[in-house]
Scaffold this motif. Structure first.
Motif, PDB file in Angstrom:
ATOM      1  N   GLY A   1       0.782  -1.221   0.000  1.00  0.00           N
ATOM      2  CA  GLY A   1       0.000   0.000   0.000  1.00  0.00           C
ATOM      3  C   GLY A   1       0.819   1.279   0.000  1.00  0.00           C
ATOM      4  N   ALA A   2       2.089   1.206  -0.420  1.00  0.00           N
ATOM      5  CA  ALA A   2       2.939   2.391  -0.438  1.00  0.00           C
ATOM      6  C   ALA A   2       2.600   3.289  -1.621  1.00  0.00           C
ATOM      7  N   ARG A   3       2.933   4.548  -1.463  1.00  0.00           N
ATOM      8  CA  ARG A   3       2.854   5.507  -2.562  1.00  0.00           C
ATOM      9  C   ARG A   3       4.280   5.719  -3.065  1.00  0.00           C
ATOM     10  N   VAL A   4       4.518   5.369  -4.311  1.00  0.00           N
ATOM     11  CA  VAL A   4       5.891   5.220  -4.793  1.00  0.00           C
ATOM     12  C   VAL A   4       6.211   6.240  -5.879  1.00  0.00           C
ATOM     13  N   SER A   5       7.357   6.884  -5.724  1.00  0.00           N
ATOM     14  CA  SER A   5       7.971   7.682  -6.783  1.00  0.00           C
ATOM     15  C   SER A   5       9.186   6.908  -7.275  1.00  0.00           C
ATOM     16  N   ALA A   6       9.227   6.591  -8.549  1.00  0.00           N
ATOM     17  CA  ALA A   6      10.306   5.787  -9.114  1.00  0.00           C
ATOM     18  C   ALA A   6      11.029   6.607 -10.177  1.00  0.00           C
ATOM     19  N   VAL A   7      12.361   6.536 -10.187  1.00  0.00           N
ATOM     20  CA  VAL A   7      13.143   7.270 -11.178  1.00  0.00           C
ATOM     21  C   VAL A   7      14.144   6.337 -11.829  1.00  0.00           C
ATOM     22  N   THR A   8      14.425   6.574 -13.094  1.00  0.00           N
ATOM     23  CA  THR A   8      15.400   5.815 -13.859  1.00  0.00           C
ATOM     24  C   THR A   8      15.975   6.711 -14.938  1.00  0.00           C
ATOM     25  N   LEU A   9      17.159   6.354 -15.458  1.00  0.00           N
ATOM     26  CA  LEU A   9      17.739   7.055 -16.599  1.00  0.00           C
ATOM     27  C   LEU A   9      17.515   6.297 -17.898  1.00  0.00           C
ATOM     28  N   SER A  10      16.829   5.168 -17.827  1.00  0.00           N
ATOM     29  CA  SER A  10      16.571   4.349 -19.008  1.00  0.00           C
ATOM     30  C   SER A  10      15.160   4.616 -19.532  1.00  0.00           C
ATOM     31  N   ALA A  11      15.067   5.090 -20.763  1.00  0.00           N
ATOM     32  CA  ALA A  11      13.757   5.331 -21.358  1.00  0.00           C
ATOM     33  C   ALA A  11      12.980   4.027 -21.517  1.00  0.00           C
ATOM     34  N   ALA A  12      13.688   2.943 -21.866  1.00  0.00           N
ATOM     35  CA  ALA A  12      13.012   1.648 -22.031  1.00  0.00           C
ATOM     36  C   ALA A  12      12.408   1.188 -20.714  1.00  0.00           C
ATOM     37  N   GLN A  13      13.140   1.376 -19.624  1.00  0.00           N
ATOM     38  CA  GLN A  13      12.604   0.998 -18.318  1.00  0.00           C
ATOM     39  C   GLN A  13      11.427   1.883 -17.942  1.00  0.00           C
ATOM     40  N   ARG A  14      11.555   3.187 -18.139  1.00  0.00           N
ATOM     41  CA  ARG A  14      10.464   4.099 -17.801  1.00  0.00           C
ATOM     42  C   ARG A  14       9.188   3.712 -18.521  1.00  0.00           C
ATOM     43  N   ASP A  15       9.307   3.416 -19.815  1.00  0.00           N
ATOM     44  CA  ASP A  15       8.125   3.064 -20.599  1.00  0.00           C
ATOM     45  C   ASP A  15       7.517   1.747 -20.119  1.00  0.00           C
ATOM     46  N   HIS A  16       8.377   0.780 -19.767  1.00  0.00           N
ATOM     47  CA  HIS A  16       7.871  -0.512 -19.280  1.00  0.00           C
ATOM     48  C   HIS A  16       7.123  -0.338 -17.964  1.00  0.00           C
ATOM     49  N   VAL A  17       7.712   0.413 -17.038  1.00  0.00           N
ATOM     50  CA  VAL A  17       7.062   0.604 -15.741  1.00  0.00           C
ATOM     51  C   VAL A  17       5.737   1.345 -15.917  1.00  0.00           C
ATOM     52  N   ALA A  18       5.729   2.371 -16.746  1.00  0.00           N
ATOM     53  CA  ALA A  18       4.490   3.125 -16.956  1.00  0.00           C
ATOM     54  C   ALA A  18       3.387   2.231 -17.514  1.00  0.00           C
ATOM     55  N   ALA A  19       3.760   1.330 -18.437  1.00  0.00           N
ATOM     56  CA  ALA A  19       2.765   0.415 -18.999  1.00  0.00           C
ATOM     57  C   ALA A  19       2.245  -0.546 -17.932  1.00  0.00           C
ATOM     58  N   ARG A  20       3.145  -1.060 -17.080  1.00  0.00           N
ATOM     59  CA  ARG A  20       2.716  -1.969 -16.009  1.00  0.00           C
ATOM     60  C   ARG A  20       1.806  -1.250 -15.010  1.00  0.00           C
ATOM     61  N   VAL A  21       2.118  -0.014 -14.709  1.00  0.00           N
ATOM     62  CA  VAL A  21       1.281   0.754 -13.784  1.00  0.00           C
ATOM     63  C   VAL A  21      -0.140   0.877 -14.328  1.00  0.00           C
ATOM     64  N   ARG A  22      -0.250   1.152 -15.623  1.00  0.00           N
ATOM     65  CA  ARG A  22      -1.581   1.265 -16.235  1.00  0.00           C
ATOM     66  C   ARG A  22      -2.289  -0.087 -16.237  1.00  0.00           C
ATOM     67  N   GLU A  23      -1.561  -1.150 -16.587  1.00  0.00           N
ATOM     68  CA  GLU A  23      -2.166  -2.478 -16.639  1.00  0.00           C
ATOM     69  C   GLU A  23      -2.725  -2.903 -15.281  1.00  0.00           C
ATOM     70  N   GLU A  24      -2.016  -2.551 -14.203  1.00  0.00           N
ATOM     71  CA  GLU A  24      -2.426  -2.983 -12.875  1.00  0.00           C
ATOM     72  C   GLU A  24      -3.309  -1.964 -12.160  1.00  0.00           C
ATOM     73  N   GLY A  25      -3.612  -0.858 -12.841  1.00  0.00           N
ATOM     74  CA  GLY A  25      -4.473   0.149 -12.237  1.00  0.00           C
ATOM     75  C   GLY A  25      -3.869   0.819 -11.021  1.00  0.00           C
ATOM     76  N   LEU A  26      -2.551   1.054 -11.060  1.00  0.00           N
ATOM     77  CA  LEU A  26      -1.844   1.646  -9.926  1.00  0.00           C
ATOM     78  C   LEU A  26      -1.478   3.104 -10.157  1.00  0.00           C
TER      79      LEU A  26
END
Length: 424
Positions: free
Chosen positions: A228-253
């Motif tokens: 139940g945490a509220r998470v701020s995540a940072v990366t320098l990889s565009a591929a990683q950023r895009d993957h995480v953003a897609a997973r966040v949308r898929e899981e409704g987070l």
């Protein structure tokens, strides 16, 4: 050591390997740890030793042009040099041979004889092209731009590669096998590691977590979904950023996780309950780690917790080595554990626990390596033969480095002193 170049009718049928074998033996005090097979089909060396296959003269030319680890790596990556059987076992036996018999620098006369052999077998010639997979970074180290380029070299190689090799959590860091669960899968062990991190950070409903160098989001998603945490995540990889953003949308987070393409120096919010840096501190740099640790301190609220999971090496091997630095993690710098703990304490943080995960990394790397071998054809089809060979050498060598204790990995838990405790 006596070596005769293959320049007579009597010697010629013996083949290339027979003339190279004494040169190799000379570097190991007469105890060569490998058997050689050359491009002409000749073989020489101990019958029970791993077989190193020289498929082309370029294997020797790579080594002659860049003696040592990097030349050998280039020869292997290009396919000019190969190893029969289990690559990790071959590397292990070579290392054991070095420790048992030592290495011997050649004297002037031996160098002359070795040079005659190399010239005679065609090892002296135009330097082969440097493999495409080597990093070619420019500019001053550890600027925002160069850090981004270093991260991109390895992590932006394509999410498809990591999807092939990693388990379903997409965690690309050391897993954790609880001692009471010896048959756990890699995915089980990665989830156990994520739970361990969350427990050490004291996460609960509504906790504000900063995930620095978030990878493919395994910790960020787990902390939000399970704790139940509220998470701020940072990366320098565009591929990683895009993957995480897609997973966040898929899981409704969307209300629980945000991910940004941002350098740790550019994080503009503070007062986090917890900060995690999972195997990204190795990329910070030698001189930049003290400012990095101070920045982590400033990101925490008083009483907040920090967990750094980080690889270490002995004081005589602070970097990743020429192969790692050229092919995997440019500008990487690892230090002994004690130095890292000291830098974290100097930043004003109280170190509360240190846990070694070295033995767990042996199992982690072996699991990744086994998956690579199982899906090798898929990896070659996706990324090419050269990239597949880079990964084979990387995982085999990495597993061995942890197995032999030349590298370690630790979870360091710390906290920012609270109000009235002094160093706030």
């Amino acid at each position: 050591m006596t070596t005769t170049a293959p320049d007579s009718r009597r010697d010629a049928p013996r083949g290339v390997a027979h003339f190279l074998a004494p040169v190799v033996a000379g570097f190991f005090n007469g105890h060569p740890p490998v058997r050689l097979r050359a491009w002409d089909g000749s073989e020489a060396g101990p019958a029970d030793a791993p077989v190193v296959v020289l498929r082309h003269r370029d294997a020797l030319r790579h080594v002659v042009s860049r003696p040592g680890e990097l030349g050998l790596a280039r020869a292997y990556v290009t396919g000019a040099l190969d190893v029969e059987g289990d690559l990790t076992d071959a590397l292990r036996r070579v290392g054991a041979g070095v420790r048992r018999h030592g290495t011997s620098p050649l004297g002037p006369g031996e160098w002359v004889r070795a040079a005659r052999v190399l010239l005679a077998v065609g090892a002296v010639g135009a330097r082969p092209p440097v493999p495409d997979g080597e990093a070619r970074l420019r500019g001053r180290t550890h600027t925002r731009e160069r850090d981004a380029a270093a991260v991109s070299h390895h992590y932006d190689a394509g999410n498809g590669i990591y999807s092939l090799l990693l388990d379903e959590t997409m965690a690309y860091s050391c897993a954790y096998w609880p001692e009471d669960d010896p048959v756990a899968t890699l995915a089980d062990a990665q989830r156990a590691k994520l739970d361990l991190v969350c427990r050490e950070l004291g996460l609960r409903e509504g906790s504000r977590l900063l995930d620095v160098g978030c990878g493919w989001g395994s910790l960020a998603l787990h902390a939000a979904r399970v704790h139940g945490a509220r998470v701020s995540a940072v990366t320098l990889s565009a591929a990683q950023r895009d993957h995480v953003a897609a997973r966040v949308r898929e899981e409704g987070l969307e209300d629980s996780v945000e991910v940004e393409l941002r350098h740790y120096r550019e994080i503009d919010r503070e007062g986090f309950d917890a900060v995690a840096a999972i195997e990204m501190g190795e990329h910070v740099g030698r001189d930049e780690y003290a400012p990095f640790a101070r920045r982590l301190w400033s990101l925490l609220r008083p009483g907040g917790r920090l967990l750094v999971q980080q690889m270490s090496r002995g004081s005589d091997h602070p970097g990743g080595g020429p192969f790692i630095e050229r092919y995997i993690a440019p500008d990487m710098y690892m230090r002994p554990l004690g130095e890292t703990v000291g830098l974290i304490e100097d930043a004003g943080l109280e170190v509360t626990a240190v846990r070694s995960l070295r033995r767990h990394y042996v199992r982690t790397a072996r699991a990744w390596s086994a998956e690579l071998e199982r899906r090798l054809d898929d990896l070659v089809a996706l990324a090419g033969e050269e990239t597949a060979r880079v990964w084979r050498l990387y995982l085999a060598g990495g597993a061995l480095a942890f197995e032999e204790g030349r590298m370690g990995v630790h979870q360091i838990t710390a906290r920012r002193f609270g109000p009235g405790e002094g160093r706030t």
